[in-house]
Write an enzyme that holds these catalytic residues in place. Structure first.
Site, PDB file in Angstrom:
ATOM      1  N   ASP A  33      -9.239  -5.838   1.954  1.00 43.17           N
ATOM      2  CA  ASP A  33      -7.919  -6.388   1.632  1.00 43.17           C
ATOM      3  C   ASP A  33      -7.779  -7.826   2.124  1.00 43.17           C
ATOM      4  O   ASP A  33      -6.777  -8.483   1.822  1.00 43.17           O
ATOM      5  CB  ASP A  33      -6.805  -5.536   2.270  1.00 43.17           C
ATOM      6  CG  ASP A  33      -6.654  -4.195   1.585  1.00 43.17           C
ATOM      7  OD1 ASP A  33      -6.922  -4.125   0.378  1.00 43.17           O
ATOM      8  OD2 ASP A  33      -6.286  -3.213   2.258  1.00 43.17           O
ATOM      9  N   ASP A  77       0.853  -1.192   0.000  1.00 46.32           N
ATOM     10  CA  ASP A  77       0.000   0.000   0.000  1.00 46.32           C
ATOM     11  C   ASP A  77       0.886   1.238   0.000  1.00 46.32           C
ATOM     12  O   ASP A  77       2.085   1.151   0.279  1.00 46.32           O
ATOM     13  CB  ASP A  77      -0.876   0.040   1.265  1.00 46.32           C
ATOM     14  CG  ASP A  77      -2.081  -0.886   1.131  1.00 46.32           C
ATOM     15  OD1 ASP A  77      -2.354  -1.309   0.006  1.00 46.32           O
ATOM     16  OD2 ASP A  77      -2.729  -1.171   2.145  1.00 46.32           O
TER      17      ASP A  77
END
Length: 967
Positions: A556, A221
């Site tokens: 996620d 990320d």
């Protein structure tokens, strides 16, 4: 109301925490399952001890002891404080036997453990054969010499001789079997996990350490991982005026400024706020969503107070809130408008919000139509330059719904609009302005990424940000380098390239994209999952890619679970993300991932060091015992001596070599890969080289040592005779060579300086020194117990000379080129599946009636889990009292029963098949105990599809709550 085990996926609200830890409903159940038995037992013992002290004190003071309260827990008799009698809950916990954890968990081995297990089995087979051969040769030789050559009859003393031979055989077997291998793996992993905690890596699954050492790709990320996640507004565009600094509020037209302040204050979660700094010179604390905190900080920088606006418009006044999610990429709030009607505020990603805008405030606050040409010019002249500077651009807009006469940018309404029609409601907005938010790159990240790239690991950024912002941050981090051949794609373009005409993901199309892909911008969680799965399933590279993924959001979860190693954010991560992960980063920092890679490689190297050391001792000890038994009818190393050697090479060596600290050199080589041999050619060279030296020294001492040192020979001594100096020197020399070879074993890649970093590991040198001292005691004072005779100083010096010779010989062995060693001598080469399939561990089937290879649907899993928890609460008053340490409440039980009945009636009405439902309930009841111990994602691997459970419409139960399995 939220059902137990559910997660809030969207929205905001307040909650009351009634109980935490072992006092919560889930905590009580886990305690009864044995999850916190040790702590509970310790607490009960502590209470009993305190109660005993109090009673003793009372008896000394002459007070009459009050009888403890008995009977039902709801009897309102005040119990004496001094008498800390455990309640029923404590008794239940004390008497309850924890269910075995292995009952519901499928036993699996990691790649390293599978290879080590197979190696241990093969060595065990070889050792068993040699041990049996040793015993057979000794017995045959004794029988021929005694009964054929000497022609003697049977005597009772012969039984002692035969027993001695069996003892020698058993000793050879004990030394040959490397029972220290599993211990070394466990020690190394456990030690690494403990140390990794200090490096901000909370390891949830032990084998994740080992896997991380072989990682070849990291999908990271951006926000909070590569950047500091401390956002601040640094640029703004209001009324066609671009400001590179914070503008003065007086420079903004008053009506636009007031609307802007109100839009930011109201259309942000009220849990997000900027707190005063803890001390002078420090920055203000940001609490809540960091993007919203940046906007609130912008309000404060304008000299206004957002809290006064929130006080005037509390959350109770909100008409509707469209919360932010990965699909909307915006947030909108509807409030009552002063003078009647409603006002809608919206904020979000610039390109998303601007497409919904029909008006904009121009120079001096004049309202203008926002044409397509103006939008394109704004994107080209403002948004793209901001994004290229690495800024996240946020647009702020509003819309009025009025009952009376409507202005050009307002909407006339006669009744309350249909707020469910979001597409038409959040449309034709008026743009108030946009801001550029900077999230600076963490200072340590560029160096960490350089280390990864040097170590052969490809770092990819997967972010929801604008492609220009992502490119800028990736360049600053070092993910993108000038001149490299790389791809930067947005989510839409990525999907267009990897999907066929039917919209299906094709692996051959994905294989054209991922090798060059470095940045995936404006991506959804599904895109991240698709990318991770595609890289793992790819056959492009010779070795399968080992992928690590970072994630913080609920969505996620699938990508984290699919990855070989999933990293969840400890600060910004949700519970679902943490549950799906293998390692939790407690500081949300990318540099902690690099430390995890270093520790993972160190685990592999530590096991290799131990293997190199142990196999050398194994080869030498077994050959010495075998040849000695055949040549001199006795083993030069006695049984008790071999057991001491076994202790040195197994337990103590595994503790010493498995606790080596990682060095930066570990990141200077490429990943080993899943098919790398467990014993490399360099290791085999060291093992065979040292074995040749040690065998040469021991056999020289055995056959000519008595003459060389001028001592009586120990060969051919009668059974029961005193220990000889000859065999004691052989034993002592062997132990000295083993101890000095332990120093050699610290290096497995051909390094010459074996002493480098030896003092960084106090466990190693402490064990080494203690073993030396113990050896001195055994030799000088062991006598009959260890079959040793006292040695003189000269004899000790000879033993030390041969021991130190191991270090010198090691330098000679290192000089031999590894490429000269044939590849056939390396062991453990090939795909790990060959090893994991070869070793069956008695896997338990979850349901005897189910068929293999079938997976349950998410609805079935949700149904099983939800019904299990509901049934657990309503089994009866006795269990209710055991699980909930509060007075029994009939009303709460009746309410729970009504919930279950309503739930069942809804199913009956919908499906009508009561037999199917009854069968499902029966099977569900038998599985409930095991299911309650297993994570939801493991259900998907274990529960079979044969369960006749109807699909449940989750939305009927809770429109905004799903279990983590349904994600």
């Amino acid at each position: 109301m939220l059902l137990s085990g559910t997660h809030v996926m969207e929205g905001s609200g307040k909650m009351i925490v009634a109980a935490v830890g072992v006092n919560s409903q889930a905590g009580i159940i886990f305690t009864l399952l044995g999850a916190a038995v040790d702590e509970q037992e310790a607490e009960i013992k502590k209470r009993k001890k305190e109660a005993k002290k109090q009673r003793k004190k009372k008896s000394l003071t002459g007070e009459e002891e009050t009888a403890p309260v008995t009977g039902n827990s709801h009897v309102s008799v005040p119990a004496p404080i001094a008498d800390n009698t455990p309640n029923k809950h404590d008794d239940a916990l004390e008497n309850h036997k924890p269910a075995p954890a292995s009952e519901s968990h499928k036993k699996e081995k990691s790649v390293l453990q599978a290879k080590l297990t197979k190696l241990a089995i093969q060595i065990g087979y070889a050792g068993s054969m040699i041990a049996m051969l040793t015993v057979v040769i000794l017995i045959i030789r004794f029988c021929i010499e005694t009964y054929v050559v000497e022609q003697r009859g049977w005597m009772s003393s012969h039984a002692s001789e035969l027993v001695k031979y069996f003892i020698i055989g058993v000793t050879v077997l004990v030394v040959a079997v490397p029972e220290g291998l599993p211990l070394a793996v466990t020690l190394s992993l456990a030690y690494s996990v403990k140390k990794m905690m200090k490096d901000n890596n909370l390891v949830r699954h032990l084998d994740a350490c080992e896997t991380m050492g072989n990682a070849t790709a990291i999908c990271s990320d951006k926000t909070g991982t590569l950047t500091t996640n401390r956002m601040t507004v640094v640029q703004s565009y209001i009324c066609e005026k671009l400001s590179k600094t914070i503008p003065k509020f007086s420079d903004i037209p008053s009506h636009v400024g007031n609307l802007l302040i109100q839009a930011i204050a109201v259309n942000s979660a009220y849990t997000s706020r900027v707190m005063p700094p803890d001390g002078p010179g420090e920055l203000p604390k940001q609490v809540g969503n960091k993007t919203e905190c940046a906007l609130l900080g912008f309000v404060q920088a304008l000299g206004k107070n957002y809290q006064t606006v929130r006080d005037d418009i509390p959350e109770e006044m909100f008409t509707r809130v469209y919360t932010f999610n990965s699909v909307r990429k915006s947030m909108s709030t509807v409030i009552p408008r002063q003078g009647g009607g409603y006002r809608l505020f919206s904020k979000g990603a610039s390109e998303i919000v601007l497409k919904k805008c029909a008006f904009i405030y121009g120079r001096d606050g004049h309202l203008e139509k926002f044409t397509r040409e103006m939008q394109d010019r704004l994107v080209r002249q403002v948004i793209e330059p901001m994004a290229c500077d690495g800024l996240r651009t946020i647009s702020i807009a509003y819309r009025d719904f009025v009952p009376g006469k409507a202005e050009i940018n307002q909407v006339h309404i006669d009744s309350e609009p249909n707020w469910d029609d979001e597409e038409h409601t959040v449309n034709n907005l008026t743009c108030l302005g946009l801001v550029g938010i900077e999230d600076p790159v963490r200072p340590e990240v560029p160096e960490a990424i350089r280390k990864c790239q040097r170590a052969g690991i490809t770092v990819r950024m997967v972010t929801g940000d604008n492609i220009n912002t992502a490119r800028s941050i990736a360049t600053k981090c070092g993910i993108l380098k000038p001149g490299d051949d790389f791809l930067i794609l947005e989510g839409k373009e990525f999907n267009r390239r990897i999907r066929d005409s039917n919209g299906e993901v094709q692996q051959h199309l994905l294989d054209r994209v991922w090798p060059k892909l470095r940045v995936l911008a404006r991506s959804s969680p599904t895109d991240k999952y698709t990318l991770v799965k595609g890289i793992i399933d790819s056959k492009v590279s010779e070795n399968r890619e080992v992928v690590a993924v970072t994630g913080d959001g609920t969505n996620d979860g699938p990508a984290l679970k699919k990855a070989d190693v999933g990293f969840a954010m400890g600060i910004a991560g949700t519970d679902v993300a943490k549950e799906a992960s293998d390692i939790i980063l407690t500081d949300d920092n990318f540099s902690s991932i690099v430390k995890a890679v270093m520790w993972g490689r160190n685990v592999y190297d530590s096991i290799a060091k131990f293997l190199q050391f142990q196999l050398t001792v194994n080869v030498v000890a077994v050959i010495v015992a075998f040849i000695g038994a055949c040549a001199v009818r006795d083993s030069p190393l006695k049984a008790v001596q071999m057991l001491w050697v076994n202790l040195i090479m197994d337990t103590l060596a595994s503790l010493a070599l498995a606790t080596e600290l990682p060095t930066p050199d570990l990141l200077l080589r490429k990943p080993y890969g899943r098919t790398k041999p467990l014993i490399s050619r360099t290791m085999m060279k060291n093992i065979l080289g040292q074995a040749i030296y040690q065998l040469g020294v021991i056999f020289a001492l055995l056959f000519v040592g008595d003459k060389m040192l001028d001592i009586p020979s120990g060969r051919g001594t009668e059974y029961g005779s005193k220990p000889s100096q000859h065999f004691t020197i052989i034993f002592n020399t062997f132990v000295m060579m083993t101890l000095f070879n332990e120093i050699n074993a610290r290096k497995i890649h051909g390094q010459r300086n074996v002493f480098e970093g030896i003092f960084t590991n106090p466990i190693f040198y402490s064990i080494w020194i203690c073993t030396c001292l113990a050896q001195v005691l055994i030799i000088q004072w062991g006598r009959m117990a260890f079959s040793t005779a006292t040695l003189s100083l000269e004899q000790w010096l000879w033993c030390l000379f041969f021991g130190i010779g191991t270090l010198l010989w090691g330098q000679l062995v290192t000089t031999v080129p590894t490429r000269k060693i044939p590849k056939i001598l390396s062991w453990g080469r090939g795909h790990p599946e060959e090893y994991t399939e070869a070793i069956t561990l008695g896997e338990e089937k979850f349901d005897p009636d189910s068929q293999e290879g079938k997976k349950p649907r998410a609805g079935q899993i949700l149904w099983i889990r939800g019904l299990t928890r509901l049934q657990t609460q309503v089994i009866g008053g006795e269990l209710q009292e055991r699980l909930i340490p509060v007075p029994y409440s009939k009303s709460s039980t009746d309410q729970a029963i009504r919930v279950v009945n309503a739930f069942r009636q809804g199913l009956d009405a919908r499906y009508g098949d009561t037999a199917t439902l009854a069968e499902a309930l029966r099977k569900q009841s038998s599985l409930s105990k095991r299911l309650s111990q297993t994570s939801s994602i493991e259900y998907a691997d274990n529960v079979m599809d044969e369960l006749p459970i109807p699909e449940i419409d989750v939305e009927r139960l809770s429109s905004h709550s799903h279990t983590e399995t349904a994600v």
